[in-house]
Write an enzyme that holds these catalytic residues in place. Sequence first.
Site, mmCIF file in Angstrom:
data_model
loop_
_atom_site.group_PDB
_atom_site.id
_atom_site.type_symbol
_atom_site.label_atom_id
_atom_site.label_comp_id
_atom_site.label_asym_id
_atom_site.label_seq_id
_atom_site.Cartn_x
_atom_site.Cartn_y
_atom_site.Cartn_z
ATOM 1 N N SER A 45 0.834 -1.195 0.000
ATOM 2 C CA SER A 45 0.000 0.000 0.000
ATOM 3 C C SER A 45 0.869 1.245 0.000
ATOM 4 O O SER A 45 1.954 1.256 0.555
ATOM 5 C CB SER A 45 -0.894 0.014 1.248
ATOM 6 O OG SER A 45 -1.563 1.247 1.377
ATOM 7 N N CYS A 46 0.382 2.314 -0.633
ATOM 8 C CA CYS A 46 1.157 3.555 -0.670
ATOM 9 C C CYS A 46 0.922 4.403 0.568
ATOM 10 O O CYS A 46 1.496 5.457 0.712
ATOM 11 C CB CYS A 46 0.803 4.358 -1.926
ATOM 12 S SG CYS A 46 -0.832 5.108 -1.859
#
Length: 261
Positions: A112-113
């Site tokens: 995930s960013c």
Amino acid sequence: MTPDGARNAAAIEHFADGRAARALTRALVDEAPIAIEINGIGYAVMMATPADLDDYALGFCLSEQLIATRSGFVSADAVQVPGGGWMLRVVLDAPSAGPLIDRARLRLAEGSCGLCGIESLEQVLRPLAPVTARLNVDKAAVFRAVSALGDHQVLGRVTRAAHAAAFCDVDGTIRCLREDVGRHNAFDKLIGALAQAGIDPGTGFVVLTARCSFELVQKAVIANVPVMATISAASTLAVAQARDHGLTLYSLAREDSLLEI
């Protein structure tokens, strides 16, 4: 009396002018990890103030675009767990759970960013439907709302550590306000409270006690808020996002001045 979302703590006050230190009791804003579980799937863990959690759950799901309207939201149950955290169990109706399941599956497969439920940079900057609500708000109404904001910030006034998000009528009257240690959470709580009350966000404007970041503009666009004012300055990406999606944005809003940007 300590308001919801605050707890008293013993403190010692020191003075620069040489006066003797004194013991006192100080209200601190409550901050706790809140694990959000949606239809049995762990979705996110947020640091937030555990107050108005029903509003938060609904507003979070709307902002995350897991549901399009209040009708997709079934229930939310908040349970305190050992160690000081909270579990917020949310139930969406079956058709609304589709995007959630797809997103959770991708989150397990990819890194995930850092934004909730977002798997890639492309999704962070994904195009959104433009704001369709149109509202002619006189600047005097914004000044009036900013001036009255402090009177409605119960948690902020006591702790000096809580953000607020307020929904205002076109004349500047504050109709609804929610507070939280996090500015994003306060806005989600407000969005949820408006949905619970059946109030159309397109019929008024929003004032936030925060810097204007990209994520806050994104939440406003998704909620179809036509006008937003923030107490602190805006970022470049926030301004670009507002312009691209038809959101009228004011920053550095004060009782006697504001920046139209």
